[in-house]
Design an enzyme around this catalytic site. Sequence first.
Site, PDB file in Angstrom:
ATOM      1  N   ASP A  61       1.369  -1.411   4.975  1.00 10.76           N
ATOM      2  CA  ASP A  61       1.324  -0.140   5.768  1.00 10.76           C
ATOM      3  C   ASP A  61      -0.121   0.212   5.286  1.00 10.76           C
ATOM      4  O   ASP A  61      -0.469   0.812   4.184  1.00 10.76           O
ATOM      5  CB  ASP A  61       2.240   1.027   5.158  1.00 10.76           C
ATOM      6  CG  ASP A  61       1.902   2.379   5.936  1.00 10.76           C
ATOM      7  OD1 ASP A  61       1.933   2.408   7.256  1.00 10.76           O
ATOM      8  OD2 ASP A  61       1.828   3.400   5.234  1.00 10.76           O
ATOM      9  N   ASP A 108      -4.558  -4.268  -6.439  1.00  9.46           N
ATOM     10  CA  ASP A 108      -5.502  -4.421  -5.196  1.00  9.46           C
ATOM     11  C   ASP A 108      -5.003  -5.489  -4.177  1.00  9.46           C
ATOM     12  O   ASP A 108      -4.779  -6.477  -4.505  1.00  9.46           O
ATOM     13  CB  ASP A 108      -6.776  -4.916  -5.759  1.00  9.46           C
ATOM     14  CG  ASP A 108      -8.010  -4.487  -4.565  1.00  9.46           C
ATOM     15  OD1 ASP A 108      -7.873  -5.124  -3.648  1.00  9.46           O
ATOM     16  OD2 ASP A 108      -8.985  -4.007  -5.070  1.00  9.46           O
ATOM     17  N   PRO A 131       1.741   7.822  -1.080  1.00  9.32           N
ATOM     18  CA  PRO A 131       2.460   8.386  -2.169  1.00  9.32           C
ATOM     19  C   PRO A 131       3.859   7.857  -2.486  1.00  9.32           C
ATOM     20  O   PRO A 131       4.631   8.532  -3.035  1.00  9.32           O
ATOM     21  CB  PRO A 131       2.303   9.792  -1.848  1.00  9.32           C
ATOM     22  CG  PRO A 131       2.290   9.860  -0.453  1.00  9.32           C
ATOM     23  CD  PRO A 131       1.575   8.458   0.078  1.00  9.32           C
ATOM     24  N   CYS A 171       0.866  -1.215  -0.069  1.00  8.80           N
ATOM     25  CA  CYS A 171       0.120   0.136   0.034  1.00  8.80           C
ATOM     26  C   CYS A 171       1.030   1.110   0.080  1.00  8.80           C
ATOM     27  O   CYS A 171       1.232   1.822   1.008  1.00  8.80           O
ATOM     28  CB  CYS A 171      -0.854  -0.003   1.196  1.00  8.80           C
ATOM     29  SG  CYS A 171      -2.004  -1.406   1.659  1.00  8.80           S
ATOM     30  N   GLY A 177       6.526   7.620   0.295  1.00  5.94           N
ATOM     31  CA  GLY A 177       7.740   7.741   0.908  1.00  5.94           C
ATOM     32  C   GLY A 177       8.499   6.693   1.594  1.00  5.94           C
ATOM     33  O   GLY A 177       9.536   6.672   1.542  1.00  5.94           O
ATOM     34  N   CYS A 214      -0.764   4.626  10.881  1.00  8.03           N
ATOM     35  CA  CYS A 214      -0.582   6.059  11.371  1.00  8.03           C
ATOM     36  C   CYS A 214      -1.504   6.289  12.114  1.00  8.03           C
ATOM     37  O   CYS A 214      -2.084   7.494  12.308  1.00  8.03           O
ATOM     38  CB  CYS A 214      -0.206   6.940  10.286  1.00  8.03           C
ATOM     39  SG  CYS A 214      -1.608   7.226   9.185  1.00  8.03           S
TER      40      CYS A 214
END
Length: 444
Positions: A329, A312, A264, A261, A266, A381
């Site tokens: 993540d 997916d 963007p 996943c 990082g 997060c």
Amino acid sequence: MNTARSTALSALLHVDVNEGYSNLVLDKTLAASSLEPRDKALASAIFYGVLERRITLDYIISQFSKTPVKKLSPQVLEILRMGAYQILYLEKIPQSAAVNESVNLAKENNLVKASGFINAVLRSLLRNITEIKMPDEKKEPLLSLSVQYSYPEWLISLWQAAYGAECTLGLLKSSLDKPPIFARVNNTVISEENLIEKLNLEGVKVNGITWLDHAIELQHTGAISASSSFQEGLLHIQDLSSQLCCSLLNPSAGQRVIDVCSAPGGKAFTIAEMMGNQGGLLAFDQYKGKVKLIQQGAQRLRLSIIEAAVRDAVLDDTKLEPADRVLCDAPCSGLGIIRRKPEIRYKLQSAIDSLPDLQYRILCKSSELVKIGGILVYSTCTLNPKENFQVAERFLENSNGFEPFTLHLPDSLSHVIDEPDNQFTMMPHVHGTDGFFVAAFQKK
């Protein structure tokens, strides 16, 4: 009219109506404006201040408005919030100016009839500012915390049950602090020492992070994406929590790594840099647009081992060569990054109830990509045991092929809560990071 206040109002309404991410909405709104830097700073201060203090502001406004807050139109309510915020929290703005500008803002937005109401409410607030009543912390402790720190009661209760009253108070207080900006040095093209010297010449103050390799804190950055260091691919912005997550994954040069996943991108960038840009790294996301972001970032940083593609994380049954390291993540409620995206706190509790099952399914599917002896890391997060500890434990209970993998933390970091050795919860007020969770497993 294109003013600081009209810009802030436009951005606030966009967050309210379209539920956009605050940072993206504000950046886009400011970019479309012709404001001077000083006015952009004022627009940002009002925008984030109103978002952060929404519950507090509504509680106070309700004491001076004959119309219940919930019955006010979004435009009128946001203008009232903006006016009240300037009166109560922005000392440099004359209180009379805060009222007058709010009335003008209403008129500019064709709210002529409502402008008198807005004027009356804010004038009443001004006259009675020393008489504002706050909840009694002894009689109504939960409501008192909710109004003081602008958090919904359900979220405060969740944290108190999970982490205790003292830790919860620390979380509430820390969310009002300005979040620090951290970056990861692209060690494949420049040393930390040389980058710090270059950034200093660009007017950016830099502090090294002693407990995490190639991590730096940036101050006085301005628009960091416009700096030559950023454009040359010498760094990428990333919180210490995400950098530590990658460090705990512990990838090595020549290994095969999958980030399921990724967007963007990082963490994929940091992992590739830790690998010295040697080996193979597959970075997946469900959407083409987000995959493009990963590709653009990898190109800027000159990380050629990253191969970004659409996949997916739950439904794709394409067989892939097993990897030495797999990072999962997962999508989450984001309760650990509220100080960066204050609107997250206003999510309905029901909106996050379905996440643990999705996260569990993604983790199970990701486990199929790990080679024997390989490491699987699950991270979020958020600060919510149902999305963190309970997902990790459910996976271990139902997966015979994996066992807990002990995390080796930097000496300066310690556990705030009681948790297994293969798990680590980061807290903003203790570790100086975003709120974050990591769990590691090894395939038998």
